[in-house]
Design a protein around this motif. Structure first.
Motif, PDB file in Angstrom:
ATOM      1  N   THR A  82       0.823  -1.211   0.000  1.00 58.73           N
ATOM      2  CA  THR A  82       0.000   0.000   0.000  1.00 58.73           C
ATOM      3  C   THR A  82       0.856   1.260   0.000  1.00 58.73           C
ATOM      4  O   THR A  82       0.553   2.229  -0.712  1.00 58.73           O
ATOM      5  CB  THR A  82      -0.929   0.008   1.227  1.00 58.73           C
ATOM      6  N   ILE A  83       1.933   1.270   0.795  1.00 60.92           N
ATOM      7  CA  ILE A  83       2.704   2.515   0.941  1.00 60.92           C
ATOM      8  C   ILE A  83       3.810   2.668  -0.096  1.00 60.92           C
ATOM      9  O   ILE A  83       4.539   3.657  -0.070  1.00 60.92           O
ATOM     10  CB  ILE A  83       3.259   2.663   2.356  1.00 60.92           C
ATOM     11  N   ARG A  84       3.939   1.721  -1.010  1.00 66.94           N
ATOM     12  CA  ARG A  84       4.959   1.872  -2.057  1.00 66.94           C
ATOM     13  C   ARG A  84       4.675   3.085  -2.948  1.00 66.94           C
ATOM     14  O   ARG A  84       5.599   3.601  -3.592  1.00 66.94           O
ATOM     15  CB  ARG A  84       5.052   0.609  -2.898  1.00 66.94           C
ATOM     16  N   ARG A  85       3.444   3.530  -2.964  1.00 73.08           N
ATOM     17  CA  ARG A  85       3.094   4.721  -3.728  1.00 73.08           C
ATOM     18  C   ARG A  85       3.919   5.935  -3.256  1.00 73.08           C
ATOM     19  O   ARG A  85       4.259   6.810  -4.050  1.00 73.08           O
ATOM     20  CB  ARG A  85       1.608   4.998  -3.585  1.00 73.08           C
ATOM     21  N   TRP A  86       4.221   5.963  -1.961  1.00 79.87           N
ATOM     22  CA  TRP A  86       4.969   7.093  -1.396  1.00 79.87           C
ATOM     23  C   TRP A  86       6.383   6.705  -0.955  1.00 79.87           C
ATOM     24  O   TRP A  86       7.305   7.487  -1.066  1.00 79.87           O
ATOM     25  CB  TRP A  86       4.226   7.671  -0.190  1.00 79.87           C
TER      26      TRP A  86
END
Length: 302
Positions: A296-300
């Motif tokens: 989920t946090i790979r976007r950021w």
């Protein structure tokens, strides 16, 4: 550079665990799960879970993980004897932090200092104005906290303080007082801030200059509300899964992630999802959730 870690608590391995109901992962198994889920580091968990001394350094190195931090709580509002016993008990843990720090590349581990709370706080998750320490009680709290900070720094380490549910640093007003009156910087925990009545969208920006450690977690505040009036609200809140997978609760994940990047924060970000594992199905869900959280946090945070 932001480095991403996870923690034993995300797999049910912490003080509220129910090993009578399900076999929990061993320390070595936990290191493997966190590594395989794509994290770069891990929090310490209970001292000895991953070994002590050189065996701790070796275990982390074997799995290619850094040590991000680790929980150390003290009864800052307790009796002199209670505080002294906790201080003495923390010394070998802090020695291991120093040993790991000397061997670790990149950001070093931050001993994550917290208050232990007491029966009055544990009965009131979310806090209340009448529970905030003032006067001589607050001065004693600060003096004890600074004693811990001084010892941590004498080892060449930098401490961080974790505001936390059911403790004397829980609400935004209590965090403001802590930042005003102490020299220690802050572990900003999105989930515990939500439980304490704070707003990550506004509070992170005003505290960012004093934030040296991050815990990223999501919370379902309906669980907190439902626990009010319970005979054991602390356990109810955790067992009913107040902390959920990232994106499934009340946290504005996009907003806080954007704010973190804009702040220039450069240290460990620990993804946490405190969960009381009560069955094998719960354990498998926890393992899957930590893979999903990392994705989920790979976007950021690549």
């Amino acid at each position: 550079m932001i480095k991403i870690a996870n923690a034993p608590v995300s797999y049910g391995v912490f003080g509220l665990a129910r090993p009578d109901l399900v076999t929990l992962p061993t320390g070595d198994a936990l290191l493997g799960l966190v590594r395989d889920a794509g994290y770069e580091g891990i929090d310490l968990g209970a001292h000895g879970l991953f070994g002590t001394g050189d065996s701790l350094v070796d275990a982390l190195d074997r799995h290619g993980l850094g040590l991000a931090g680790g929980w150390l709580d003290y009864p800052f509002a307790g009796t002199d004897a209670e505080f002294a016993a906790a201080f003495d008990a923390s010394l070998p843990v802090l020695d291991d932090f120093a040993l790991v720090a000397a061997a670790q590349d990149g950001p070093g581990p931050l001993p994550t200092i917290a208050d232990s709370g007491d029966a009055a706080r544990k009965a009131c998750p979310g806090g209340a104005p009448e529970l905030q320490l003032t006067g001589a009680a607050w001065e004693r709290f600060v003096t004890r906290l600074e004693k811990v900070a001084a010892h941590v720094r004498s080892l060449g380490l930098e401490p961080t303080f974790h505001h936390h549910a059911v403790t004397y640093i829980e609400t935004p007003a209590e965090i403001d007082a802590f930042l005003r009156d102490t020299t220690m910087d802050l572990t900003f925990d999105t989930g515990h801030l939500l439980l304490g009545g704070g707003d990550p969208a506004t509070d992170f920006a005003r505290w960012a200059p004093r934030v040296n450690h991050l815990h990223l977690k999501d919370a379902d505040l309906r669980i907190l509300e439902a626990a009010k009036g319970s005979d054991n609200p602390l356990r109810d809140v955790w067992e009913k899964r107040v902390f959920v997978a990232l994106g499934e609760g009340d946290l504005d994940l996009d907003g806080i992630a954007t704010d973190i990047l804009a702040s220039g924060f450069s240290s460990w970000l620990v993804v946490e999802q405190d969960i009381v594992v009560m069955s094998e199905a719960d354990l498998q869900r926890a393992i899957a959730d930590q893979v999903a959280n990392r994705d989920t946090i790979r976007r950021w945070f690549a």
